[in-house]
Design an enzyme around this catalytic site. Structure first.
Site, PDB file in Angstrom:
ATOM      1  N   LYS A 104       0.865  -1.178   0.000  1.00 37.91           N
ATOM      2  CA  LYS A 104       0.000   0.000   0.000  1.00 37.91           C
ATOM      3  C   LYS A 104       0.897   1.221   0.000  1.00 37.91           C
ATOM      4  O   LYS A 104       2.044   1.150   0.461  1.00 37.91           O
ATOM      5  CB  LYS A 104      -0.874  -0.009   1.260  1.00 37.91           C
ATOM      6  CG  LYS A 104      -2.120   0.813   1.157  1.00 37.91           C
ATOM      7  CD  LYS A 104      -3.290   0.028   0.593  1.00 37.91           C
ATOM      8  CE  LYS A 104      -4.499   0.909   0.435  1.00 37.91           C
ATOM      9  NZ  LYS A 104      -5.629   0.173  -0.135  1.00 37.91           N
ATOM     10  N   GLY A 146     -25.020   2.178  -3.315  1.00 40.44           N
ATOM     11  CA  GLY A 146     -24.000   2.670  -4.235  1.00 40.44           C
ATOM     12  C   GLY A 146     -23.633   1.584  -5.235  1.00 40.44           C
ATOM     13  O   GLY A 146     -24.438   0.708  -5.569  1.00 40.44           O
ATOM     14  N   ASN A 147     -22.391   1.624  -5.685  1.00 38.10           N
ATOM     15  CA  ASN A 147     -21.966   0.712  -6.752  1.00 38.10           C
ATOM     16  C   ASN A 147     -22.124  -0.751  -6.371  1.00 38.10           C
ATOM     17  O   ASN A 147     -22.722  -1.536  -7.106  1.00 38.10           O
ATOM     18  CB  ASN A 147     -20.505   0.997  -7.108  1.00 38.10           C
ATOM     19  CG  ASN A 147     -20.364   2.351  -7.769  1.00 38.10           C
ATOM     20  OD1 ASN A 147     -21.203   2.732  -8.576  1.00 38.10           O
ATOM     21  ND2 ASN A 147     -19.337   3.092  -7.409  1.00 38.10           N
TER      22      ASN A 147
HETATM   23  P1  NAD Z   1     -20.217   3.860  -3.151  1.00 40.39           P
HETATM   24  O1  NAD Z   1     -19.697   5.176  -2.702  1.00 40.39           O
HETATM   25  O2  NAD Z   1     -20.617   3.709  -4.575  1.00 40.39           O
HETATM   26  O3  NAD Z   1     -21.506   3.461  -2.261  1.00 40.39           O
HETATM   27  C1  NAD Z   1     -21.570   3.628  -0.897  1.00 40.39           C
HETATM   28  C2  NAD Z   1     -22.978   4.104  -0.583  1.00 40.39           C
HETATM   29  O4  NAD Z   1     -23.143   4.172   0.824  1.00 40.39           O
HETATM   30  C3  NAD Z   1     -23.289   5.512  -1.130  1.00 40.39           C
HETATM   31  O5  NAD Z   1     -24.456   5.453  -1.938  1.00 40.39           O
HETATM   32  C4  NAD Z   1     -23.496   6.342   0.138  1.00 40.39           C
HETATM   33  O6  NAD Z   1     -24.491   7.360  -0.037  1.00 40.39           O
HETATM   34  C5  NAD Z   1     -23.959   5.277   1.116  1.00 40.39           C
HETATM   35  N1  NAD Z   1     -23.830   5.665   2.514  1.00 40.39           N
HETATM   36  C6  NAD Z   1     -22.891   6.433   3.099  1.00 40.39           C
HETATM   37  N2  NAD Z   1     -23.149   6.575   4.402  1.00 40.39           N
HETATM   38  C7  NAD Z   1     -24.259   5.845   4.672  1.00 40.39           C
HETATM   39  C8  NAD Z   1     -25.016   5.584   5.848  1.00 40.39           C
HETATM   40  N3  NAD Z   1     -24.697   6.108   7.024  1.00 40.39           N
HETATM   41  N4  NAD Z   1     -26.092   4.772   5.734  1.00 40.39           N
HETATM   42  C9  NAD Z   1     -26.458   4.270   4.549  1.00 40.39           C
HETATM   43  N5  NAD Z   1     -25.782   4.474   3.397  1.00 40.39           N
HETATM   44  C10 NAD Z   1     -24.698   5.263   3.461  1.00 40.39           C
HETATM   45  O7  NAD Z   1     -19.124   2.779  -2.726  1.00 40.39           O
HETATM   46  P2  NAD Z   1     -19.005   1.272  -3.236  1.00 40.39           P
HETATM   47  O8  NAD Z   1     -17.991   1.204  -4.310  1.00 40.39           O
HETATM   48  O9  NAD Z   1     -20.367   0.710  -3.470  1.00 40.39           O
HETATM   49  O10 NAD Z   1     -18.347   0.588  -1.958  1.00 40.39           O
HETATM   50  C11 NAD Z   1     -19.134   0.248  -0.833  1.00 40.39           C
HETATM   51  C12 NAD Z   1     -18.251  -0.423   0.224  1.00 40.39           C
HETATM   52  O11 NAD Z   1     -17.647  -1.592  -0.316  1.00 40.39           O
HETATM   53  C13 NAD Z   1     -17.098   0.438   0.743  1.00 40.39           C
HETATM   54  O12 NAD Z   1     -16.844   0.115   2.080  1.00 40.39           O
HETATM   55  C14 NAD Z   1     -15.922  -0.021  -0.115  1.00 40.39           C
HETATM   56  O13 NAD Z   1     -14.678   0.221   0.514  1.00 40.39           O
HETATM   57  C15 NAD Z   1     -16.226  -1.497  -0.210  1.00 40.39           C
HETATM   58  N6  NAD Z   1     -15.613  -2.161  -1.374  1.00 40.39           N
HETATM   59  C16 NAD Z   1     -15.936  -1.764  -2.627  1.00 40.39           C
HETATM   60  C17 NAD Z   1     -15.370  -2.411  -3.704  1.00 40.39           C
HETATM   61  C18 NAD Z   1     -15.744  -2.018  -5.121  1.00 40.39           C
HETATM   62  O14 NAD Z   1     -15.423  -2.776  -6.034  1.00 40.39           O
HETATM   63  N7  NAD Z   1     -16.415  -0.909  -5.346  1.00 40.39           N
HETATM   64  C19 NAD Z   1     -14.456  -3.457  -3.514  1.00 40.39           C
HETATM   65  C20 NAD Z   1     -14.156  -3.863  -2.203  1.00 40.39           C
HETATM   66  C21 NAD Z   1     -14.749  -3.193  -1.144  1.00 40.39           C
END
Ligand code: NAD
Length: 356
Positions: A80, A179-180
């Site tokens: 990292k 989210g995603n």
């Molecule tokens: P993202 O930002 O697209 O989605 C996260 C969502 O959570 C957002 O829509 C946000 O509005 C919502 N949010 C924030 N605070 C909140 C709360 N208090 N209550 C309810 N919803 C809330 O992010 P993502 O890419 O979907 O990632 C989500 C999680 O998964 C993160 O912890 C990320 O580190 C982890 N992750 C993602 C990936 C990936 O491929 N995108 C891979 C490994 C881990």
């Protein structure tokens, strides 16, 4: 803080402090373990209050990457990088090209990627200086579909272990975060016929998911009280803590968010409460698998196929937890450590063209 002491505590191989006065760049690159392959992990750009805080973060995160790659069955080690400073600054070319030069100086022992505070465009600047960078624009793209697919199969494995069948048809799932990852997960579950409860602080995202899947919207503050078979955290870290554990009315916690347990002891507390916990860094390993796919020129279908192996990894972890009488989060660490040790033991045989 004694630097060598903090490196020894987590068994890091190498930590590099980097400085370029012309643009005020200050970075730290931590290589935790390269037994399985080059150390891969993103670059975090953050306004750390002190060098010590930055060092602790990079050491903790790089170690986490070793474990994540190991349980995902990848030929990657853990690393990292952090850049210390205001991540909104405009002179990004100077900062990220400088960073790229330091990454290049490691000769491939460390491969970087996007992380908090950086973007694919920043990685393009890194790429001007080194090929040891992934997650570039126009290549593997958004990892979320693969991550969510891994989470989906991981939930199925947890269901198999808990209820004897991995069918999620008719099972209820409360998803935190639309989210995603959350919305892709919802679509896989909807397709299988699960009943969904969804929440997000962004009402627009909730509405889109409700319209697409017929899910029931839940207030963000009450998602922990929602009666359901499964809670799938896909937003924040540390959501399993002293305050939320007494509120959970689910049998399984399995979702995509990173660092779900506020502290390691909360894994034990979930176990005591009779909740099956699928360790976060195992079930959300699809994102890393997607990056591995990019390095190897895989199609997204092939990455998805690899992510499907998360099903077996979760079952293996539950088996270790049962056999050793330990919580599943500890069992995940055990599985990762066993793989690293097994591969390290193998390398005693000399080969002229060995990978290492
Ligand atoms: P993202 O930002 O697209 O989605 C996260 C969502 O959570 C957002 O829509 C946000 O509005 C919502 N949010 C924030 N605070 C909140 C709360 N208090 N209550 C309810 N919803 C809330 O992010 P993502 O890419 O979907 O990632 C989500 C999680 O998964 C993160 O912890 C990320 O580190 C982890 N992750 C993602 C990936 C990936 O491929 N995108 C891979 C490994 C881990």
């Amino acid at each position: 803080m004694d630097i060598f002491e903090s490196i020894q505590v987590r068994n890091h191989e190498q930590v590099m402090f980097c400085y370029e006065p012309s643009c005020g760049y200050q970075g730290i690159i931590a290589i935790h373990d390269t037994t399985l392959g080059p150390a891969l992990g993103g670059t975090r750009f953050w306004n750390y209050k002190s060098t010590e805080e930055a060092l602790v973060d990079v050491l903790r995160l790089s170690r986490g990457m070793t474990y994540k790659a190991a349980v995902a069955g990848l030929s990657l080690g853990g690393g990292k990088a952090v850049i210390i400073g205001n991540n909104k600054r405009n002179d990004r070319e100077a900062v990220f090209r400088t960073h790229g030069r330091f990454v290049e100086s490691l000769g491939g022992r460390y491969i970087t990627a996007e992380d908090v505070g950086t973007s694919p465009a920043d990685m393009d600047f890194v790429h001007f200086e080194t090929d040891h960078v992934t997650g570039l624009q126009g290549l593997s793209g958004d990892p979320s579909p693969v991550t969510a697919y891994g989470v989906y199969v991981g939930i199925k494995a947890a269901a198999k272990s808990r209820w004897g069948s991995d069918s999620l048809s008719g099972r209820s799932v409360a998803i935190q975060g639309c989210g995603n990852v959350g919305r892709w997960l919802a679509s896989y579950l909807h397709e299988e016929g699960s009943t969904l409860f969804v929440t997000d602080v962004d009402d627009g995202k909730v509405k889109r998911l409700v319209d697409a899947t017929g899910a029931t919207a839940v207030d963000p503050d009450t998602i922990y009280d929602q009666s359901a078979d499964i809670f799938a955290p896909c937003a924040l870290g540390a959501i399993v803590n002293d305050k939320t554990i007494p509120r959970f009315k689910v049998e399984i916690i399995a979702g995509g968010a990173n660092n779900q347990l506020a502290e390691a002891r909360h894994g034990k507390e979930l176990e005591s409460k009779g909740i099956t916990y699928a360790p976060d860094y195992v079930i959300n390993g699809g994102g890393l698998i997607n990056v591995w796919g990019e390095i190897n020129g895989w199609t997204s279908e092939r990455s998805k196929k690899k992510a499907a192996e998360i099903y077996d990894a979760i079952l293996k972890i539950f088996a270790i937890a049962e056999r050793e009488g330990i919580p599943t989060n500890e069992a995940a660490d055990r599985l990762a450590e066993e793989r690293v040790l097994a591969v390290r033991a193998m390398s005693k045989m000399w080969l002229s063209r060995a990978r290492r």
